[in-house]
Motif scaffolding. Sequence first.
Motif, PDB file in Angstrom:
ATOM      1  N   SER A 103       0.744  -0.992   0.391  1.00 56.64           N
ATOM      2  CA  SER A 103      -0.552   0.015   0.187  1.00 56.64           C
ATOM      3  C   SER A 103       1.004   1.133   0.019  1.00 56.64           C
ATOM      4  N   GLN A 104       0.228   2.762  -0.268  1.00 53.27           N
ATOM      5  CA  GLN A 104       0.933   3.236   0.505  1.00 53.27           C
ATOM      6  C   GLN A 104       1.807   3.013   1.635  1.00 53.27           C
ATOM      7  N   ASN A 105       2.666   3.866   1.558  1.00 50.96           N
ATOM      8  CA  ASN A 105       2.934   4.398   3.483  1.00 50.96           C
ATOM      9  C   ASN A 105       2.267   4.830   4.174  1.00 50.96           C
ATOM     10  N   TYR A 106       2.343   4.128   5.731  1.00 53.37           N
ATOM     11  CA  TYR A 106       1.668   4.520   6.597  1.00 53.37           C
ATOM     12  C   TYR A 106       2.305   5.285   7.878  1.00 53.37           C
ATOM     13  N   ILE A 107       3.846   5.205   6.854  1.00 52.30           N
ATOM     14  CA  ILE A 107       5.100   5.468   8.010  1.00 52.30           C
ATOM     15  C   ILE A 107       6.590   6.589   7.303  1.00 52.30           C
ATOM     16  N   GLY A 197      14.605   2.959   3.260  1.00 56.89           N
ATOM     17  CA  GLY A 197      13.531   2.853   2.673  1.00 56.89           C
ATOM     18  C   GLY A 197      12.612   3.714   2.799  1.00 56.89           C
ATOM     19  N   GLY A 198      11.624   2.702   1.452  1.00 57.81           N
ATOM     20  CA  GLY A 198      10.546   4.275   1.452  1.00 57.81           C
ATOM     21  C   GLY A 198       9.519   4.288   1.997  1.00 57.81           C
ATOM     22  N   GLY A 199      10.202   3.879   3.841  1.00 58.33           N
ATOM     23  CA  GLY A 199       8.302   4.671   4.421  1.00 58.33           C
ATOM     24  C   GLY A 199       7.487   3.093   4.984  1.00 58.33           C
ATOM     25  N   VAL A 200       7.172   2.735   6.257  1.00 56.18           N
ATOM     26  CA  VAL A 200       6.186   1.924   6.102  1.00 56.18           C
ATOM     27  C   VAL A 200       4.943   1.402   5.792  1.00 56.18           C
ATOM     28  N   GLY A 201       4.662   0.567   4.593  1.00 53.87           N
ATOM     29  CA  GLY A 201       3.419  -0.062   4.630  1.00 53.87           C
ATOM     30  C   GLY A 201       2.270  -1.292   4.535  1.00 53.87           C
ATOM     31  N   ILE A 202       1.645  -1.431   3.862  1.00 53.16           N
ATOM     32  CA  ILE A 202       1.030  -2.910   4.201  1.00 53.16           C
ATOM     33  C   ILE A 202       1.577  -3.826   3.347  1.00 53.16           C
ATOM     34  N   GLY A 203       1.923  -4.547   3.157  1.00 56.50           N
ATOM     35  CA  GLY A 203       2.508  -5.465   2.650  1.00 56.50           C
ATOM     36  C   GLY A 203       1.282  -6.685   2.443  1.00 56.50           C
ATOM     37  N   LEU A 204       1.108  -6.574   0.958  1.00 63.07           N
ATOM     38  CA  LEU A 204      -0.189  -7.631   0.198  1.00 63.07           C
ATOM     39  C   LEU A 204       0.696  -8.300  -0.844  1.00 63.07           C
ATOM     40  N   ARG A 205      -0.594  -9.808  -1.324  1.00 59.68           N
ATOM     41  CA  ARG A 205      -0.060 -10.770  -2.382  1.00 59.68           C
ATOM     42  C   ARG A 205       0.037  -9.516  -3.679  1.00 59.68           C
ATOM     43  N   GLU A 206       0.297  -9.865  -4.679  1.00 64.91           N
ATOM     44  CA  GLU A 206       0.837  -8.970  -5.887  1.00 64.91           C
ATOM     45  C   GLU A 206      -0.814  -8.963  -6.310  1.00 64.91           C
ATOM     46  N   THR A 207      -1.672 -10.110  -5.886  1.00 66.64           N
ATOM     47  CA  THR A 207      -3.050 -10.135  -6.673  1.00 66.64           C
ATOM     48  C   THR A 207      -4.566  -9.381  -6.181  1.00 66.64           C
ATOM     49  N   ASP A 208      -4.330  -9.107  -5.121  1.00 68.76           N
ATOM     50  CA  ASP A 208      -5.396  -8.723  -4.224  1.00 68.76           C
ATOM     51  C   ASP A 208      -5.031  -6.997  -4.579  1.00 68.76           C
ATOM     52  N   THR A 209      -5.480  -6.462  -5.749  1.00 73.29           N
ATOM     53  CA  THR A 209      -5.619  -5.623  -5.748  1.00 73.29           C
ATOM     54  C   THR A 209      -6.948  -4.338  -5.052  1.00 73.29           C
ATOM     55  N   GLU A 210      -7.858  -5.211  -5.295  1.00 70.11           N
ATOM     56  CA  GLU A 210      -9.575  -4.745  -4.484  1.00 70.11           C
ATOM     57  C   GLU A 210      -9.015  -4.389  -3.374  1.00 70.11           C
TER      58      GLU A 210
END
Length: 243
Positions: A103-107, A197-210
Amino acid sequence: MKKMMLATALMALTAGAALAQDVVRIGTEGAYEPYNYIDQATGELTGYEIELGNELCKRASLNCEFVQNAWDSIIPNLQSGNYDMIMAGMSITDEREEVIDFSQNYIPPASSAYLALTAEANTGEGAVVAAQTGTIQAGYVAESGATLLEFATPDETVAAVKNGEADAVFADKDYLAPIAADSNGELVLLANEVQLGGGVGIGLRETDTELKEKMNAAIQSMKDDGSLNAMITKWFGPEAVTF
């Protein structure tokens, strides 16, 4: 009914899996205060990312629960479907983006720092520096000229400094600063901070676009109304880097 349940289970292994389930599961380490850790009084997960995750899921109209997982297997277990997202102080890096999405970063991008027994401790050529396995800090130390001493948990990296195994530990400053403050002068933060790094974000599977779109929208709404900065300050203090 059994066929419907089987169909739902199969959907969990395909694109948009998390949204096909009643509960969206969030993997976290539970050992990286103040990001995520176990409250010793209650035995429950708490920390910045726990509060943030619950608020993001509320804004995204998702029913979420946190799943505790060791750091060294946190990405493989996301990929295998044991949970749907990672919120575990994970920095956004090019290397990680080769295997998962973010996701976009939240930190925002913040400092990494060294913690040692004295302000004169060596952290370069000839030094032994502890870092948690699989972190951007471990990668940095490996290329710095120092000898990297890796541990599975962040607590072990600090212990290595205390018992003389390592000259310093290298980790997120936000993690190390409270440890230094609570050490009664035994441990000190060194001045040579590093931006990684580019900040902290949520990691997701590449298929979970929604799911990624829902999380991005929720994070952006908290940035827009100021609540994300307020939450960062609550957990990391008034000197923390905010958006």
